[in-house]
Scaffold this active site. Structure first.
Site, PDB file in Angstrom:
ATOM      1  N   GLU A  28      -0.779  -8.371   5.468  1.00 25.04           N
ATOM      2  CA  GLU A  28      -0.427  -8.476   6.896  1.00 25.04           C
ATOM      3  C   GLU A  28      -1.659  -8.406   7.787  1.00 25.04           C
ATOM      4  O   GLU A  28      -1.579  -8.663   8.982  1.00 25.04           O
ATOM      5  CB  GLU A  28       0.590  -7.389   7.278  1.00 25.04           C
ATOM      6  CG  GLU A  28       0.060  -5.960   7.377  1.00 25.04           C
ATOM      7  CD  GLU A  28      -0.126  -5.268   6.017  1.00 25.04           C
ATOM      8  OE1 GLU A  28       0.007  -5.936   4.973  1.00 25.04           O
ATOM      9  OE2 GLU A  28      -0.419  -4.059   6.024  1.00 25.04           O
ATOM     10  N   CYS A  80       0.823  -1.213   0.000  1.00 25.70           N
ATOM     11  CA  CYS A  80       0.000   0.000   0.000  1.00 25.70           C
ATOM     12  C   CYS A  80       0.860   1.268   0.000  1.00 25.70           C
ATOM     13  O   CYS A  80       1.468   1.561  -1.023  1.00 25.70           O
ATOM     14  CB  CYS A  80      -0.991  -0.046   1.158  1.00 25.70           C
ATOM     15  SG  CYS A  80      -2.428   0.986   0.839  1.00 25.70           S
ATOM     16  N   HIS A 103      -3.105  -5.220   1.704  1.00 29.11           N
ATOM     17  CA  HIS A 103      -2.456  -5.438   3.003  1.00 29.11           C
ATOM     18  C   HIS A 103      -2.534  -6.907   3.421  1.00 29.11           C
ATOM     19  O   HIS A 103      -3.394  -7.263   4.231  1.00 29.11           O
ATOM     20  CB  HIS A 103      -3.184  -4.622   4.083  1.00 29.11           C
ATOM     21  CG  HIS A 103      -3.049  -3.145   3.945  1.00 29.11           C
ATOM     22  ND1 HIS A 103      -2.057  -2.428   4.568  1.00 29.11           N
ATOM     23  CD2 HIS A 103      -3.787  -2.247   3.253  1.00 29.11           C
ATOM     24  CE1 HIS A 103      -2.191  -1.150   4.284  1.00 29.11           C
ATOM     25  NE2 HIS A 103      -3.228  -1.010   3.485  1.00 29.11           N
TER      26      HIS A 103
HETATM   27  N1  GLN Z   1      -3.398   6.405   0.770  1.00 32.28           N
HETATM   28  C1  GLN Z   1      -2.198   6.099   1.490  1.00 32.28           C
HETATM   29  C2  GLN Z   1      -1.000   6.852   0.924  1.00 32.28           C
HETATM   30  O1  GLN Z   1      -1.116   7.570   0.004  1.00 32.28           O
HETATM   31  C3  GLN Z   1      -1.904   4.610   1.492  1.00 32.28           C
HETATM   32  C4  GLN Z   1      -2.951   3.872   2.300  1.00 32.28           C
HETATM   33  C5  GLN Z   1      -2.431   2.680   3.020  1.00 32.28           C
HETATM   34  O2  GLN Z   1      -1.239   2.414   3.107  1.00 32.28           O
HETATM   35  N2  GLN Z   1      -3.352   1.954   3.596  1.00 32.28           N
HETATM   36  O3  GLN Z   1       0.081   6.700   1.430  1.00 32.28           O
END
Ligand code: GLN
Length: 196
Positions: free
Chosen positions: A178, A82, A176
């Site tokens: 995890e 992410c 994610h």
């Molecule tokens: N939107 C977040 C970002 O731009 C990422 C979201 C996340 O890691 N759950 O860093």
């Protein structure tokens, strides 16, 4: 590598503990990384989910941005989930003014591509031919485009969006793993680290 690889989790911000647990379950020895000496002591690194703008600013404050870039350039295996995927992208769309990444993967990643927090969702998807896995997306990015050396490991069934990629020793997922208690993506990364 026969013994458990030592894998750090960048612990400036984000869901560090969950990654440490999943890495341990996948057979690695996992440890948080906040300082240059800690980075120097690990074989590989996970960049967790969280907020990429905050992570970038903290990496600058903690004087980790250049050491991280250098280790990635030298071939250290790294896995970003992410926000971590955003950090490993050579180019981003929808970043804040001046937002920098660590880079390493020849791709364009769009921040917050699936929508805002309320639009977070879960989906089953095929990951690297390892069968369906449950993927949790939270304000997730997607991969807009990839260069010729990037292998696509997963796409969403709806919309056919690229959500997992690998380029050599670098792995990134929009979702994610995890958070699901299923360590197959972490196992994939630990295998990558053992192979290199
Ligand atoms: N939107 C977040 C970002 O731009 C990422 C979201 C996340 O890691 N759950 O860093």
């Amino acid at each position: 590598m026969t013994s458990a690889p030592k894998i750090g989790v960048l612990a400036l911000q984000g869901d560090v503990r969950e990654h440490i647990r999943a890495l341990e379950e996948a057979g690695a020895s996992a440890t948080p990384v906040r300082r240059q000496e800690e980075l120097a002591a690990v074989d590989a690194l996970v960049v967790p989910g969280g907020e990429s703008t905050t992570m970038w600013k903290l990496a600058t404050t903690f004087e980790l941005l250049e050491p991280l870039r250098l280790r990635i350039k030298e071939g250290m295996p790294a896995y970003g989930s992410c926000a971590g995927m955003i950090m490993l992208a050579d180019r981003i769309e929808g970043g804040v003014e001046g937002q920098q990444t660590l880079g390493g993967i020849d791709m364009v990643v769009r921040r917050n591509a699936f929508g805002r927090q309320v639009d977070s969702f879960e989906a089953d998807l095929d990951f690297a031919g390892r069968g369906p896995i449950r993927a949790v997306f939270i304000r997730a990015p997607w991969v807009e485009s990839v260069g010729p050396d990037v292998e696509v490991l997963a796409r969403t069934k709806a919309g056919d969006r690229i959500v997992a990629v690998r380029q050599g020793p670098l792995l990134a997922t929009s979702f994610h793993p995890e958070l699901t208690g299923d360590a197959r993506v972490h196992s994939y990364f630990v295998e990558m680290v053992r192979e290199l």
